[in-house]
Design a protein around this motif. Sequence first.
Motif, short mmCIF file in Angstrom:
data_model
loop_
_atom_site.label_atom_id
_atom_site.label_comp_id
_atom_site.label_asym_id
_atom_site.label_seq_id
_atom_site.Cartn_x
_atom_site.Cartn_y
_atom_site.Cartn_z
N SER A 275 0.83 -1.21 0.00
CA SER A 275 0.00 0.00 0.00
C SER A 275 0.86 1.25 0.00
O SER A 275 1.75 1.41 0.85
N PRO A 276 0.59 2.20 -0.91
CA PRO A 276 1.30 3.48 -0.89
C PRO A 276 0.67 4.46 0.10
O PRO A 276 1.22 5.53 0.35
N TYR A 277 -0.48 4.08 0.67
CA TYR A 277 -1.22 4.94 1.58
C TYR A 277 -1.24 4.33 2.99
O TYR A 277 -1.02 3.14 3.15
N PRO A 278 -1.52 5.16 3.99
CA PRO A 278 -1.73 4.57 5.32
C PRO A 278 -2.90 3.60 5.29
O PRO A 278 -3.89 3.83 4.59
N VAL A 279 -2.77 2.52 6.03
CA VAL A 279 -3.74 1.42 5.96
C VAL A 279 -4.56 1.35 7.24
O VAL A 279 -4.06 1.55 8.35
N LEU A 280 -5.84 1.05 7.05
CA LEU A 280 -6.73 0.72 8.16
C LEU A 280 -7.41 -0.60 7.81
O LEU A 280 -8.05 -0.71 6.76
N VAL A 281 -7.24 -1.62 8.64
CA VAL A 281 -7.82 -2.94 8.41
C VAL A 281 -8.95 -3.14 9.39
O VAL A 281 -8.77 -2.97 10.61
N CYS A 282 -10.12 -3.49 8.90
CA CYS A 282 -11.26 -3.62 9.79
C CYS A 282 -12.18 -4.75 9.33
O CYS A 282 -12.13 -5.18 8.17
N GLY A 283 -13.00 -5.24 10.26
CA GLY A 283 -13.97 -6.26 9.90
C GLY A 283 -14.07 -7.39 10.90
O GLY A 283 -13.66 -7.26 12.06
N ASP A 284 -14.60 -8.50 10.43
CA ASP A 284 -14.82 -9.70 11.24
C ASP A 284 -13.64 -10.65 11.01
O ASP A 284 -13.57 -11.32 9.99
#
Length: 361
Positions: A275-284
């Motif tokens: 990822s070239p961007y800051p990452v946010l991982v979310c979910g189940d």
Amino acid sequence: MKGIKKLLWVLYQCFAFYTLLIYTLILWVPSDGWVAGFMMMSFPLVVAIHLISVPIWFVVERKKAILPLIMFAIAGLFLSRTYAFGGSGDQDTVTGEKQKFSVMSYNVHVFQKFSEWWKGDGREEIRDMKAWIGNSGADVLCMPEYYDEDETVFDSGNYLSKKGYKHAAYFHRRKFGKSYWGLAILSKLPIVASRDTVFEAQNGMVQADVKVGKDTIRIIGLHLYSMTLGLSKLVEQKEMDGIEAESRVTLRKMKNGFQQRAEEFTVLQDWIKTSPYPVLVCGDFNEVPYSYIYGKLRKSLKNSFEEKGQGFGFSFNHLPYFIRIDHQFYDDNRLSVHDFTTYSKIKYSDHYPIMGTYSFK
């Protein structure tokens, strides 16, 4: 009597050694194997046994109470994964020049599509559920087990679009005729690019690059392998044969779940690294805070609940109830988290909604 005490003490020492192995696995997460998965998952039960053992050994032989006390004290290393003291966060809408944005993760359980009750009085509850989501104030919605069916009470897409969620990223197979079933990311903010991968049925990952002012964040919504354990069937068993049979089924499903999610995690790691961007991982995630995947992610990303959550943050609304399997992880080098909430009073689904508020650094 002395012989029994001696045997119990030897057994307890073996249990203490097993405990140290679990602590080591959780700290260094060296293995993604299913045996390690079972061991790490047993962490809460193991700690509870040590806590109960303290007064028991204190009565039996006072000096020996020191060992369970030490075992329980070491468990404090994992307190931040278990209980959060982060407070309610701040309520400002901007931090300097940087706009805040909120992301909600909510496994909506296909809006109870496969439950019979929705055909009667349940229709009103489905409408209430959609209204709560639409009025939640979240800028981005990550929804595993999302369901959308045109011209019915399940017409979620059009309803949420009217609430401002005009941008969306889905699995590549957007529609099955008039309906869609699977993971979805809906956003009030522009989505400038997206991609997806399907692991099995509704499980998989969707990536959305979302514009927040002049910045871009890469949000990865995921739904890792579901074990569908059916613990209620196990609890309902009255005969030993039934208990043994259901236990074998449950253990087999758990073993398969550990193996499947470990494979899925390798894909997630590639997405994060590129990822070239800051990452946010979310979910189940279907993974508790003491698991392999949680531990590996925690080494490179911050967990929002640990930083700004409150209490235990249990996110599952069915048996076994007291577990946290819905998570948000973020790149703390480039993002700040200001608030994190688990909506434990919202009981429309078998999961509770969780929402974090962020800004760019």
